[in-house]
Design a protein around this motif. Structure first.
Motif, short mmCIF file in Angstrom:
data_model
loop_
_atom_site.label_atom_id
_atom_site.label_comp_id
_atom_site.label_asym_id
_atom_site.label_seq_id
_atom_site.Cartn_x
_atom_site.Cartn_y
_atom_site.Cartn_z
N GLN A 1 -0.29 -8.78 1.88
CA GLN A 1 0.44 -9.37 0.92
C GLN A 1 -0.14 -10.38 -0.18
N VAL A 2 -1.10 -10.91 0.20
CA VAL A 2 -1.57 -11.69 -0.44
C VAL A 2 -3.29 -11.43 -1.06
N MET A 3 -4.01 -10.04 -0.02
CA MET A 3 -5.03 -9.46 -1.24
C MET A 3 -5.65 -8.54 -1.13
N LYS A 4 -6.13 -8.39 -2.27
CA LYS A 4 -6.04 -6.56 -2.37
C LYS A 4 -7.65 -7.33 -3.53
N ASP A 5 -8.60 -5.37 -2.93
CA ASP A 5 -9.20 -4.95 -3.24
C ASP A 5 -10.86 -6.21 -2.18
N GLY A 6 -10.24 -7.14 -1.52
CA GLY A 6 -10.59 -7.83 -0.50
C GLY A 6 -11.00 -9.57 -1.04
N GLN A 7 -9.96 -9.58 -2.39
CA GLN A 7 -9.73 -11.24 -2.53
C GLN A 7 -8.50 -11.75 -2.62
N LEU A 8 -8.78 -13.00 -2.49
CA LEU A 8 -7.24 -13.14 -2.02
C LEU A 8 -6.26 -13.63 -3.58
N GLN A 9 -5.24 -13.64 -3.83
CA GLN A 9 -5.03 -13.42 -5.09
C GLN A 9 -4.20 -14.47 -5.65
N LEU B 1 -1.58 10.67 5.32
CA LEU B 1 -2.07 8.91 5.30
C LEU B 1 -3.01 9.03 5.54
N GLN B 2 -3.97 10.32 6.31
CA GLN B 2 -5.78 10.03 6.96
C GLN B 2 -6.25 10.83 5.79
N THR B 3 -6.27 10.33 4.61
CA THR B 3 -6.34 11.38 3.90
C THR B 3 -7.96 9.88 2.65
N PRO B 4 -9.35 10.51 2.33
CA PRO B 4 -9.81 9.14 1.47
C PRO B 4 -8.79 9.01 0.69
N ALA B 5 -7.83 9.46 -0.35
CA ALA B 5 -7.56 8.54 -1.02
C ALA B 5 -6.41 7.64 -0.51
N ALA B 6 -6.36 8.21 0.38
CA ALA B 6 -4.74 7.08 0.97
C ALA B 6 -6.11 6.09 1.26
N ARG B 7 -6.53 6.26 2.58
CA ARG B 7 -7.86 5.27 2.67
C ARG B 7 -8.01 4.03 2.31
N ALA B 8 -8.06 4.85 1.11
CA ALA B 8 -9.16 3.38 0.51
C ALA B 8 -8.43 3.00 -0.05
N MET C 1 -5.26 1.45 1.64
CA MET C 1 -5.38 0.67 2.73
C MET C 1 -6.40 -0.25 2.82
N GLN C 2 -7.26 0.30 2.97
CA GLN C 2 -9.01 -0.37 2.33
C GLN C 2 -8.60 -1.98 1.85
N ALA C 3 -7.97 -1.40 0.40
CA ALA C 3 -8.15 -2.76 -0.72
C ALA C 3 -6.96 -3.67 -0.49
N TYR C 4 -6.06 -2.59 0.37
CA TYR C 4 -5.14 -4.25 0.94
C TYR C 4 -5.21 -5.08 2.16
N GLY C 5 -6.92 -4.77 3.09
CA GLY C 5 -6.99 -5.48 3.32
C GLY C 5 -7.16 -4.98 4.92
N TYR C 6 -6.47 -3.58 5.54
CA TYR C 6 -6.29 -3.10 6.70
C TYR C 6 -7.65 -2.15 6.90
N ARG C 7 -8.02 -2.38 7.88
CA ARG C 7 -9.56 -2.39 8.56
C ARG C 7 -8.70 -0.35 9.04
N PRO D 1 0.57 -1.32 -0.18
CA PRO D 1 0.01 -0.21 0.42
C PRO D 1 0.90 1.33 -0.08
N MET D 2 2.36 1.38 0.90
CA MET D 2 2.65 2.76 0.80
C MET D 2 2.73 2.95 -0.51
N GLN D 3 3.68 1.53 -1.28
CA GLN D 3 4.44 2.50 -3.45
C GLN D 3 3.26 2.78 -4.21
N ALA D 4 1.92 1.95 -3.27
CA ALA D 4 0.85 3.09 -4.37
C ALA D 4 0.47 4.29 -3.72
N ILE D 5 0.13 4.54 -2.57
CA ILE D 5 0.45 5.61 -2.15
C ILE D 5 1.41 7.04 -2.04
N ALA D 6 2.98 6.93 -1.93
CA ALA D 6 3.82 7.17 -2.24
C ALA D 6 3.51 8.21 -3.85
#
Length: 245
Positions: free
Chosen positions: A184-192, A230-237, A239-245, A34-39
């Motif tokens: 590490q193994v999920m993206k958009d809620g799906q196991l890769q 990190l607290q913006t909607p763009a960053a949080r979206a 994080m959620q795609a990668y399975g973070y709460r 997620p950080m590589q996508a956020i940067a």
């Protein structure tokens, strides 16, 4: 007037690059994807650049104590940033919770791990990968799960230096299964790939991940800007795609 306008334009062009700063970020290994996508989004939104280093939170703590020039720490726990703040090595007021991690039991082999984790007790696995509990909060969480389930993995545990190395042990087949981060193994809620058990939160302490500005970055505008982003909607979206709460 035209000459004056030209001078002003030149001044803006000259000063704009000076407003952009670089922030050296020590990032917990579980947050690599997620950080590589956020940067790049952070750079686009703020003009600042984030230089990323990934590793175990415990190792980063030791490096920061030895003078490593990091500006911010994105930890895999909440206790390490708090400890650094108490030791006057970080700016206490800057500490935020940026994510809550999710632990999975994962195998690279499809169908190997069942949806209830019964494989831990009934499987014929020889090696279970686990991040070093002394260095990595996800490893400590995995150890909690084993204790809660009464599973004795003595002599069958392969310790990774961090969660990234733990994932590699499983992905390469050196361990039949292991405890990894959902990111590490999920993206958009799906196991890769492979098979996994999403471990119930009741079996391990919440993995609250905090970030903090370090003393080295106290006067670096990009350091606080990164924590704010990190607290913006763009960053949080992301994080959620990668399975973070």
């Amino acid at each position: 007037m035209q000459k004056l306008l030209g001078c002003c334009t030149a001044l803006v062009l000259f000063t704009s690059p000076a407003q952009a700063d670089t922030v050296a970020a020590a990032v917990a290994a579980n947050f690599s994807a997620p950080m590589q996508a956020i940067a790049p989004l952070f750079a686009q939104a703020t003009g600042h650049e984030a230089q990323l280093s990934f590793g175990a939170t415990g190792k980063f703590y030791a490096q920061i104590n030895n003078g490593a020039p990091f500006d911010v720490l994105l930890s895999a726990d909440s206790s390490t940033p708090s400890k650094l703040a108490a030791e006057k090595k970080a700016v206490a007021a800057s500490q935020i919770t940026y994510a809550q991690g999710q632990l999975l039991l994962w195998s690279a082999q499809p169908g190997y791990v069942d949806g209830a984790g019964a494989v831990l007790k009934t499987g014929t696995w020889k090696h279970l990968a686990l991040a070093n509990p002394k260095l990595a909060p996800y490893g400590a969480a995995g150890q909690e799960v084993l204790q809660q389930l009464g599973v004795d993995a003595t002599g069958r545990t392969v310790l990774g230096e961090n969660i990234a190395q733990t994932y590699q042990f499983v992905a390469s087949g050196n361990a039949q299964l292991g405890f990894v981060a959902a990111s590490q193994v999920m993206k958009d809620g799906q196991l890769q790939s492979g098979s996994a058990w999403v471990i119930p939160q009741a079996l391990y302490s919440p993995i609250r991940q905090d970030a903090i500005v370090l003393e080295h970055g106290r006067n670096n505008p990009a350091a606080q800007a990164l924590l704010d982003y990190l607290q913006t909607p763009a960053a949080r979206a992301i994080m959620q795609a990668y399975g973070y709460r």
